[in-house]
Design an enzyme around this catalytic site. Structure first.
Site, short mmCIF file in Angstrom:
data_model
loop_
_atom_site.label_atom_id
_atom_site.label_comp_id
_atom_site.label_asym_id
_atom_site.label_seq_id
_atom_site.Cartn_x
_atom_site.Cartn_y
_atom_site.Cartn_z
N LYS A 179 0.82 -1.21 0.00
CA LYS A 179 0.00 0.00 0.00
C LYS A 179 0.86 1.26 0.00
O LYS A 179 0.47 2.28 -0.58
CB LYS A 179 -0.96 -0.02 1.19
N GLY A 190 -10.09 3.91 -0.44
CA GLY A 190 -11.31 3.31 0.10
C GLY A 190 -11.10 2.60 1.42
O GLY A 190 -11.89 1.72 1.79
N GLN A 248 -5.29 -2.04 7.98
CA GLN A 248 -6.07 -0.83 8.21
C GLN A 248 -6.33 -0.55 9.69
O GLN A 248 -7.31 0.10 10.06
CB GLN A 248 -7.39 -0.90 7.42
N CYS A 280 -16.86 -16.52 -15.74
CA CYS A 280 -17.17 -15.90 -14.46
C CYS A 280 -18.55 -15.28 -14.57
O CYS A 280 -19.29 -15.55 -15.54
CB CYS A 280 -16.11 -14.86 -14.07
#
Length: 254
Positions: free
Chosen positions: A27, A49, A58, A212
């Site tokens: 990140k 987000g 997080q 998918c």
């Protein structure tokens, strides 16, 4: 839309750093990439987000270590949302059905992730990474003007298959519940991340057909498999097309 290929950076992180810091390092590199593009575009901030506590990277401590990778303001409009709130919001704005089937190409989940990583420890890990790979990825990124985008222009006919041959190895990329409800006879279910890992071990003499829910994930994976020399194609149109094809076949066991 700026698409940056992080595959070389993922390989670098896996090869050179401790597993428990992988998500944090990834990140931080993504923020650096965003900062570089934002600087070119004269943007004032980066928007992510992230939400507190949704995943190990997080936690408040880890978010602090991640944020320090950039000097640009980082806005997190979902930071206090619960997961259920985010899902409800995605349904309201119409992104839910597509986002839920997107393969997490950059998903690297350590067995015991660091939840309270110190900035010093993260910086020592980051010193092991060749940041020249990030510069190269940014230089080679694909830029798409969304205002002038034609969906047909993105269509790659060489990825499509007109029918599913009997001898083909069929891969279903949907979730367990959808697969359990119905799947193409003989199809094997794989998560997108699992499929990525097994590509090097697949038999090059066999043909592979992927499907998918909407045909997005399967197209991406088929393209990656073709790059590796595999005879891989996908069902354009996703489950709607797969279901339509079953009307022309005799019912068989699943």
């Amino acid at each position: 839309f700026h698409a940056v290929d992080f595959a070389p950076l993922l390989d670098e992180i896996r090869a050179r750093t401790e597993q428990k810091y992988w998500q944090i390092l990834l990140k931080r590199l993504m923020l650096r990439a965003a900062e570089a593009v934002a600087g070119e575009r004269r943007c004032a901030a980066i928007v992510t987000g992230e939400a507190i506590g949704q995943v190990s990277s997080q936690t408040l401590v880890n978010l602090n270590a991640i944020t320090q990778a950039t000097r640009m303001a980082v806005l997190r409009p979902l930071v206090t949302f619960n997961k259920e709130d985010i899902i409800a919001e995605s349904k309201l704005i119409g992104t839910h059905d597509l986002s839920k089937v997107v393969g997490e190409y950059c998903a690297i989940v350590p067995r015991k992730p660091a939840t309270h990583a110190s900035v010093g420890a993260v910086l020592r890990q980051e010193e092991q990474i060749d940041l020249g790979l990030l510069d190269a990825a940014l230089a080679e990124r694909r830029v798409i003007d969304l205002r002038a985008l034609s969906l047909e222009a993105l269509h790659a006919p060489e990825l499509d298959v007109g029918e599913i041959p009997d001898e083909a190895h069929v891969i279903d990329l949907r979730g367990k519940a959808a697969y359990g409800e119905w799947h193409w006879p003989g199809a094997v279910r794989l998560d997108f991340s699992e499929a990525l890992r097994v590509i090097p071990a697949l038999d090059r003499s066999r043909a592979y057909v992927l499907y998918c829910e909407f045909g997005l994930m399967s197209a991406h994976l088929a393209e990656l498999m073709q790059r590796e020399g595999l005879r891989a194609h996908h069902v354009r149109g996703g489950m709607r097309a797969v279901r339509a094809w079953t009307a022309f076949r005799e019912p068989g066991p699943v």
